[in-house]
Design an enzyme around this catalytic site. Structure first.
Site, PDB file in Angstrom:
ATOM      1  CB  CYS A 167      -0.948  -0.018   1.192  1.00 10.00           C
ATOM      2  SG  CYS A 167      -1.998  -1.480   1.204  1.00 10.00           S
ATOM      3  CG  HIS A 304      -1.856   4.407   5.036  1.00  9.31           C
ATOM      4  ND1 HIS A 304      -1.816   4.313   3.660  1.00  9.31           N
ATOM      5  CD2 HIS A 304      -1.941   3.117   5.487  1.00  9.31           C
ATOM      6  CE1 HIS A 304      -1.863   3.051   3.290  1.00  9.31           C
ATOM      7  NE2 HIS A 304      -1.939   2.300   4.379  1.00  9.31           N
ATOM      8  CD  GLU A 315      -1.671   7.774   9.130  1.00  9.64           C
ATOM      9  OE1 GLU A 315      -1.233   8.541   8.247  1.00  9.64           O
ATOM     10  OE2 GLU A 315      -2.587   6.950   8.924  1.00  9.64           O
ATOM     11  CE  LYS A 334      -5.859   4.181   2.216  1.00  7.20           C
ATOM     12  NZ  LYS A 334      -4.953   5.341   2.372  1.00  7.20           N
ATOM     13  CG  HIS A 339      -6.540   0.731   1.490  1.00  2.00           C
ATOM     14  ND1 HIS A 339      -5.610   1.287   0.642  1.00  2.00           N
ATOM     15  CD2 HIS A 339      -5.820   0.161   2.502  1.00  2.00           C
ATOM     16  CE1 HIS A 339      -4.399   1.065   1.104  1.00  2.00           C
ATOM     17  NE2 HIS A 339      -4.507   0.384   2.231  1.00  2.00           N
ATOM     18  CG  PHE A 398       0.008  -5.903   4.370  1.00  2.91           C
ATOM     19  CD1 PHE A 398      -0.513  -5.115   5.377  1.00  2.91           C
ATOM     20  CD2 PHE A 398      -0.832  -6.848   3.795  1.00  2.91           C
ATOM     21  CE1 PHE A 398      -1.822  -5.253   5.813  1.00  2.91           C
ATOM     22  CE2 PHE A 398      -2.145  -7.009   4.220  1.00  2.91           C
ATOM     23  CZ  PHE A 398      -2.635  -6.207   5.230  1.00  2.91           C
TER      24      PHE A 398
END
Length: 410
Positions: A167, A304, A315, A334, A339, A398
């Site tokens: 991502c 994010h 975050e 998002k 996403h 990830f």
């Protein structure tokens, strides 16, 4: 070090097939999440996604060529064509001029690539035998074919790079393109982040990890970054494209300059394959590196903000650690477009630059129940007018891979 500016933008997502329609809907707080229609989801625990339902690949490719390219490539051609036209760097035939082609490169990104084609051809192989596999299967599914198809489309002959960092891929593609221009490896770079993984194995795989929201009865409320009632992310699909250019050459040709890239940072968590480092330590290091390079006050952060417990919490903690008491307004878009995995960083960079151009902060929708641990100014539900001179865009993937980029007005 050579300066790098943005001279073209394009995007396609579940809220629009161009940047203007998409951005307006995002700012208006509209949501592109709905029940999946591209395959039968009745037996799936997750039945929703931010799916693009009105895109015709024949509008960007010769119908005979469509079968040679996976959907993520088709979406990339749509977004990149808009960005290239916006930049003014292609002629009436849709090609860049021969005298700039050798110094014009591509930096592409996807987290997974042609997952739908991989799934279909795997089924064909096991059910009908290897001789029935589509001969275009392999070249249609490779991530670097984003750069392959687009370089052929526009006659781009410079460096052809690909980032496959989950991502964070879209943001890393921007960073790689900027580095290439700064180090004189090219004068211009087309950046493309694209993803289309809304297919049975994609939805089924992420659902098996318990990463996706299963709020099937309320799809428009399912993606809720930083809200206490969040229960997973919603998969989206789409593509974002940016044309980057060396500042002096852009100025000399009278190009429209949207923004300048003034900082970026990258880091690795070395912690866990899916969970961020505790308290966002790795994310904080990437943000600090970008801020140290940019040396500028940030007016807005596009987070994010996945709508998952650990990402949103860590975050938040990372932003507090980096910015202290001087934290700018933050939002995650998002909630509106889902996403988009490897495309997220490119899409969110386009959104952030358009926010800066219009002095409009997009909202974080579905902020209904305040999370005491995510207690920052996340621009809840309604867009806000504010003077914006510099923005930060965060992407974390990830494997503990982190990318942060900072843009400022020129």
């Amino acid at each position: 070090m050579r300066r790098v500016v943005v001279t073209g933008l394009g995007m396609v997502n579940s809220l629009g097939l161009n940047k203007s329609d998409s951005f307006k809907s995002i700012v208006d707080g509209k949501c592109g999440v709905k029940r999946i229609t591209s395959f039968d989801v009745s037996d799936f625990p997750v039945q929703i996604a931010a799916e693009i339902t009105d895109f015709d690949p024949n509008t960007v490719m010769n119908p005979k060529e469509v079968k040679k390219a996976d959907r993520f490539i088709q979406l990339a051609l749509k977004a990149s064509k808009e960005a290239m036209e916006d930049s003014g760097l292609i002629n009436n035939e849709g090609k860049c001029a021969e005298d700039i082609a050798d110094r014009f490169g591509v930096s592409s990104a996807a987290g997974i690539g042609g997952l739908g084609n991989i799934e279909k051809n795997s089924v064909t192989c096991f059910e009908r035998g290897p001789r029935r596999i589509n001969p275009f299967f392999i070249p249609s599914a490779l991530v670097n074919m984003l750069g392959g198809f687009t370089s052929i489309e526009f006659g781009i002959k410079g460096p052809n790079l690909a980032s496959v960092t989950a991502c964070a891929a879209g943001t890393h593609a921007i960073i790689e393109a900027a580095k290439t221009i700064m180090l004189n490896g090219a004068d211009k770079m087309l950046v493309i982040g694209s993803e289309s993984a809304i297919c049975p194995v994609g939805i089924g795989g992420f659902a098996a990890m318990k990463a996706l929201s299963d709020r099937n009865d309320e799809p428009q409320k399912a993606s809720r970054p930083f809200d206490k009632e969040r229960n997973g992310f919603v998969m989206g699909e789409g593509s974002g494209a940016l044309v980057l250019e060396e500042y002096e050459s852009a100025k000399a040709r009278g190009a429209k300059i949207y923004a300048e890239i003034v900082g970026f940072g990258e880091s690795g968590d070395a912690n866990h394959i899916t969970t961020p480092a505790p308290e966002g330590e790795g994310a904080a290091r990437a943000m600090k590196a970008a801020l140290n390079m940019a040396n500028i006050k940030i007016d807005y952060i596009n987070a994010h903000g996945t709508s998952t417990f650990y990402n949103d919490l860590f975050e938040t903690m990372a932003i507090k650690k980096v910015f202290g008491s001087d934290i700018p307004p933050i939002s995650s878009t998002k909630g509106q477009i889902g996403h988009c995995l490897g495309a997220a960083g490119a899409l969110e960079a386009v959104i952030s630059i358009m926010a800066m151009q219009s002095d409009t902060l997009p909202p974080t929708i579905n902020q209904e129940v305040k999370d005491p641990e995510c207690d920052l100014d996340y621009i809840p539900n309604i867009a806000r007018n504010s003077k914006i001179n510099a923005i930060m865009s965060n992407s974390f993937g990830f494997g503990g891979t982190n990318g942060v980029v900072i843009f400022k007005k020129v």
